[in-house]
Design an enzyme around this catalytic site. Structure first.
Site, short mmCIF file in Angstrom:
data_model
loop_
_atom_site.label_atom_id
_atom_site.label_comp_id
_atom_site.label_asym_id
_atom_site.label_seq_id
_atom_site.Cartn_x
_atom_site.Cartn_y
_atom_site.Cartn_z
N HIS A 188 0.81 -1.22 0.00
CA HIS A 188 0.00 0.00 0.00
C HIS A 188 0.84 1.26 0.00
O HIS A 188 0.46 2.27 -0.60
CB HIS A 188 -0.95 -0.01 1.21
N CYS A 477 -7.10 -3.06 -19.29
CA CYS A 477 -7.16 -2.20 -18.12
C CYS A 477 -6.35 -2.71 -16.94
O CYS A 477 -6.36 -2.11 -15.87
CB CYS A 477 -8.61 -2.02 -17.66
#
Length: 544
Positions: A188, A477
């Site tokens: 993260h 994507c």
């Protein structure tokens, strides 16, 4: 030592003054003996309340200064603090005679070790728990929230490892770059920094400690390089990397490089980075970053904001993709993934479709509604029925609206098998390579996507071929679209649009402009015939 090699995250290369972050004090020891269990439980509750308040304040600031990626991470932190398993572990430790500090540390340590042993994206969550542990211990000691201190302009920040909270603060301070001895490109902290275009190199090992604060260093995120010879760093920094012009193959076939976003604000960043449009607007992020699913008016405004950023381009908005690691707010029980989940909540689904129709009429760009995680043809038919009803409702109410084009995500083996029929029913196909690789290989969402496995490469090739035969355009994507070699493979299959993170747009454009499509097609043919991942990886090193 001249240079160190690690794992690059994002794009761009910078030079600047190295600045080491101070190591946090994560000792769980407490001065004096523990109080009674009831007193320690009270200390725990007060510290938790203070930690929640700190997280919410920081999340609000992050929403303005950093954006979606940081806001989501901090919201996840808060959820974990009230996990029943966490509470039970703390309670048991306090009953065993531990002070609240030791109880919190014991409750988290096993999870941290377990996540790291699992590997992949699960291992990256260990840093989230370290962040929480540090915040909780500071709250118990009555200390102020951790600060990154005063950093000189253009600082390249060095750290043993980086927790997400510190990454949020660094991103808000506009640091030039970040290098860490440990860490993962899927962690993260790395994701937050990458979302802001900050070049990052992780996993540089203990050798990073040989670099002293104050040294002049160069950092190249593409090469995964930290060097004490800044003149060797030739890449462009983020501000110099923008490529605004359209790109195409050597034979003149246009190629679009669009952006994956989760808000109107990120759409603005994508525009600044030279994106040709939005290839994936993750609409569920509107709910995950607030207290629940926004109402029809709020959704409409968010979609219009993205459309207005690209007045002459397409904005592909994925309908809600809840389920799995993205729980539907206020849901009772498990929610089916993707479009099945939307169809299971028809009122909410109809509301989103009305918002999309209203935005299509108001916004400057061209809106396409993309259905996620499609596995059956009747799901597309059901959405069309709902879309008919939504437009009828808007017409009856006299609300300006426009029916958007419809596309589908190909991210399951079922969608690959149905690709010819799907392509005959919709305006475009979108490859979700992350989920597709995991579903084809039978791995979990925590595993790193292995897109160069032959089974995945062949699935991609089949889906693109089906769309090409039907005359339907295909966009990619997934994260694979930003990989230079894999991008060439995708063009070889026939993909004409690659949607990547906003910070990866310039590098992807430079990589694709002037590519020889016949050579790329030959690469795709050879990759399809390969039998092992190592063969595919070797072929990609020869990418045109």
């Amino acid at each position: 030592m001249t240079d160190l090699r690690g794992v690059g995250v994002g794009t761009g290369a910078v030079t600047g003054q190295a600045v080491w972050l101070a190591r946090p004090d994560e000792s769980p020891e407490r001065d004096g003996s523990p109080s009674s269990p009831d007193a320690e439980r009270d200390r725990f509750e007060r510290a938790r309340a203070r930690t929640v308040e700190e997280l919410r304040d920081e999340r609000d600031r992050a929403a303005v200064a950093v954006g979606k990626a940081a806001e989501e991470v901090l919201a996840t932190h808060e959820t974990f603090l009230f996990d029943p398993a966490f509470e039970e572990r703390v309670e048991d430790a306090i009953d065993d005679g531990d002070a609240a500090e030791r109880a919190v540390a014991r409750a988290l340590e096993d999870w941290i070790e377990s996540f790291e042993e699992t590997g992949g994206k699960t291992a990256a969550r260990a840093d989230d728990l370290r962040d929480l542990r540090g915040r909780f211990l500071r709250a118990l000691r009555g200390e102020s929230p951790r600060s990154v201190g005063d950093l000189p302009d253009g600082a390249v920040v060095l750290a043993d490892r980086l927790d997400p909270g510190t990454a949020v603060r660094l991103a808000a301070d506009d640091v030039a770059g970040v290098a860490t001895a440990e860490g993962s490109r899927t962690g993260h902290a790395a994701i937050v920094l990458r979302s802001q275009g900050v070049p990052v190199v992780v996993d540089l090992s203990e050798e990073l400690r040989t670099v002293e604060s104050g040294a002049r260093v160069g950092l190249d995120a593409v090469a995964g390089l930290l060097t004490l010879d800044p003149s060797a760093v030739t890449g462009a920094g983020p501000a110099e990397a923008v490529v605004a012009d359209a790109v195409g193959t050597a034979s003149g076939t246009p190629l679009a490089v669009t952006a994956n976003v989760g808000s109107g604000r990120e759409s603005a960043v994508a525009r600044e980075r030279g994106a040709d449009g939005v290839g994936l607007f993750r609409s569920e992020f509107l709910a995950l970053r607030s207290d629940g699913v926004p109402d029809e008016d709020a959704q409409t405004e968010a979609y219009v904001a993205a459309l207005d950023r690209f007045p002459d381009a397409e904005v592909a908005i994925r309908t809600f993709d809840f389920g799995g690691d993205k729980p539907l707010p206020d849901a009772e029980g498990d929610v089916p993934r993707g479009v099945a989940g939307s169809l299971a909540t028809p009122d909410r689904h109809r509301e989103q479709l009305r918002a999309l129709c209203r935005a299509a009429a108001r916004g400057a760009g061209e809106l396409t509604a993309v259905l996620p995680h499609v596995t059956r043809l009747d799901e597309v038919a059901a959405v069309r029925d709902h879309l008919d009803a939504a437009t009828d409702e808007l017409a009856a109410a006299g609300v300006p609206h426009e029916r958007p084009a419809l596309g589908v995500m190909v991210e399951t083996p079922a969608a690959v098998e149905l690709a010819p029929e799907l392509a005959s029913r919709v305006a475009s196909l979108s490859l979700g390579t992350n989920d597709l690789s995991r579903h084809v290989l039978g791995t979990t969402r925590d595993a790193d996507p292995a897109v160069t496995e032959p089974a995945v490469v062949r699935a991609i090739g089949r889906a693109v071929a089906a769309a090409t035969d039907a005359g339907v355009p295909v966009r990619c994507c997934g994260e694979a679209a930003a990989d230079p070699a894999f991008a060439a493979l995708l063009v070889g299959f026939g993909v004409t649009e690659l949607s990547v993170a906003p910070d990866a747009v310039p590098a992807t454009k430079r990589r694709l402009d002037g590519i020889d499509r016949s050579e790329a097609a030959a690469l795709a043919e050879r990759a399809t015939a390969a039998s092992t991942k190592s063969e595919v990886d070797s072929l990609l090193k020869e990418a045109p």
